[in-house]
Design an enzyme around this catalytic site. Sequence first.
Site, PDB file in Angstrom:
ATOM      1  N   VAL A  77      44.167  58.631  26.372  1.00  0.00           N
ATOM      2  CA  VAL A  77      43.083  57.654  26.161  1.00  0.00           C
ATOM      3  C   VAL A  77      43.269  56.434  27.054  1.00  0.00           C
ATOM      4  O   VAL A  77      42.297  55.859  27.544  1.00  0.00           O
ATOM      5  CB  VAL A  77      42.953  57.247  24.665  1.00  0.00           C
ATOM      6  CG1 VAL A  77      44.105  56.389  24.186  1.00  0.00           C
ATOM      7  CG2 VAL A  77      41.628  56.546  24.429  1.00  0.00           C
TER       8      VAL A  77
ATOM      9  N   GLY B 248      41.268  64.112  20.389  1.00  0.00           N
ATOM     10  CA  GLY B 248      41.147  62.900  19.580  1.00  0.00           C
ATOM     11  C   GLY B 248      41.509  61.690  20.422  1.00  0.00           C
ATOM     12  O   GLY B 248      41.280  61.686  21.635  1.00  0.00           O
ATOM     13  N   GLU B 249      42.062  60.665  19.787  1.00  0.00           N
ATOM     14  CA  GLU B 249      42.476  59.403  20.422  1.00  0.00           C
ATOM     15  C   GLU B 249      41.285  58.570  20.895  1.00  0.00           C
ATOM     16  O   GLU B 249      41.443  57.423  21.260  1.00  0.00           O
ATOM     17  CB  GLU B 249      43.367  59.617  21.670  1.00  0.00           C
ATOM     18  CG  GLU B 249      44.635  60.368  21.447  1.00  0.00           C
ATOM     19  CD  GLU B 249      45.450  60.528  22.740  1.00  0.00           C
ATOM     20  OE1 GLU B 249      45.035  60.021  23.796  1.00  0.00           O
ATOM     21  OE2 GLU B 249      46.511  61.167  22.664  1.00  0.00           O
ATOM     22  N   GLY B 250      40.097  59.158  20.954  1.00  0.00           N
ATOM     23  CA  GLY B 250      38.948  58.479  21.557  1.00  0.00           C
ATOM     24  C   GLY B 250      38.625  59.027  22.943  1.00  0.00           C
ATOM     25  O   GLY B 250      37.695  58.552  23.608  1.00  0.00           O
TER      26      GLY B 250
END
Length: 579
Positions: free
Chosen positions: A325, A544-546
């Site tokens: 990210v 995930g993580e953005g």
Amino acid sequence: MSDENRFPDEQREAVYRVIAERRDVRRGFRADPVPADVLGRVLAAAHQAPSVGFSQPWDFIVITDRARRERIAALARRHAGQYADELPGARARAFDRLKIESILDTPVNVVVSCDRTRGGRHTLGRRTQPKTADFSSVLAVANLWLAARAEGLGVGWVSFFDERELAAELGLPPHLEVIAYLCVGYVTEFAPEPELATAGWARRRPVAWAVHAEQFGRRGLPGEEPVDPLAEVIAAIAPPDATAMAAAAERQDRMTKPRGSLGLLEDVSVRLAGLAGTCPPPLPEPACVAVFAGDHGVHAQGVSPWPQEVTAQMVANFLAGGAVVNAFAAQAGAEVTVVDVGVAAELEPLPGLLPRKIAPGTADFTEGPAMTREQAVAALTVGLEVARDLVAAGNRCLITGDMGIANTTASAALICAFTGADPAEATGRGTGIDAATYARKIDVVCRGLARHRPDPADPVGVLAAFGGFEHAALAGFILGGAALRVPVILDGVIAGAAALAAAALAPAAVGACFAGHRSAEPGHAVTLDHLGLRPLVDLGLRLGEGTGAVLALPLVQSAARALRDVATFDSAGVADKSM
Ligand SMILES: Cc1cc2nc3c(=O)[nH]c(=O)nc-3n(C[C@H](O)[C@H](O)[C@H](O)COP(=O)(O)O)c2cc1C
């Protein structure tokens, strides 16, 4: 009479006026010198500040020498350059346009110092709170700033210094600290608002956000009922502005391109206009990813091959700038903030980390509720306050991020609860699991649903039953963005599960949501269908993580920019299709 000591009206108004019209001034200084008697009055006002134990720890160093100011300006410039080098794209461009010091533009500079030892060891009040010495010197600064305003003098505070480097230049003895470096001079005018607000760098927080009744969190102005921040935010969420949407759709049709040729981006631009209530909408920048991190009691059921400690280790990695990210955010020019809402480890305070831990991990939802209702509300409130703070800090686009080993299991349960999907359909392989673990994961979700019999009409109850703290906080974050009418780009399945909770609390919140991508997790497609959102990117990501949301940031920004910058057939003199 309670007001017998009150100043006469005109004088009272003058006090409030000087407070309201005090500005940090960096531009428009005049060359005229500051007469000694005027400067003397201002310094005497500073010297009347309150101080801990009446220790009066300040000294004032008055600097006029040009050569010395040039050396000091060079020190400030070096640190400002280092700060600028660390800023993400849009912030760096905005910083470039700001003026942050007027050391050479003002005829006089005043340094306010602090002697933390003055008055000896028995200084009243300082023993338990050594910082009160510094606070006292800051109050002297405030007095100086206000008195200067009344004299028509502008003051600009410069803090881009290495404190010891500056102290050496000023010949300060080692026991004195520099508190403030102030540039003082007459000005052509005082701006009505802080320059940082006018430049869009940050916004003033409403006073109602800052006042709490009796206990932190019960926000409300005197004489008004304390407001529950969650209820207040939900009440503030309104549907998109139909007029702005119609104007955007109509403009898209007149832009120099075939109608509809920007596909989904046309829809994004129309939704951005509806959200902002204006056409064209403002560019969604600067942007900030908030990575909400928490641990999950359900991890004990063996639903993930990763040890729980990885959550805390990845938080450290985000803060060190080493995660995917961070790389994507650097490329897209977004800032990364990490919010600890429930990591099962003590985290070192580090720049970029917001410590908002509700508890060190949730409980195992196969054995009982993952959290209490109070904890769910507290996590929702964390999320909406993070959204508010990031918007007040000048961000015009919020991006969801998450970290929590086992959070795809909690997401699957939330998705089933909110959409009625079958656990086998909504549960995915997360970070990658074998067939036996996958079967166990589905069974865990089934057992959780059977145990809690969730009611989708009670979103807080559903979050409490299954959620991670990061899910609840993300739901609050989405609501906070929607209430402030700022676009929220959603990442994958965890953000999707949180968005279902947000939509259940305030259906119009979906108007602020843009689906950054479609994750490889099967539950995500179900979620996007339920929310009625079309993903911008579909790359088979499942990190995930953005990460997926950050990749979509330039698309959302481009959609807004096209609406703003592209010429129309009439303005460009380009012939439209005849039929
Ligand atoms: C502790 C402190 C340090 C500051 N440092 C700087 C600075 O280095 N450069 C700058 O341009 N402004 C600085 N400021 C000014 C703030 O940016 C300014 O006060 C704020 O934007 C609000 O605007 P106003 O003072 O006009 O109300 C500082 C203010 C304070 C209180």
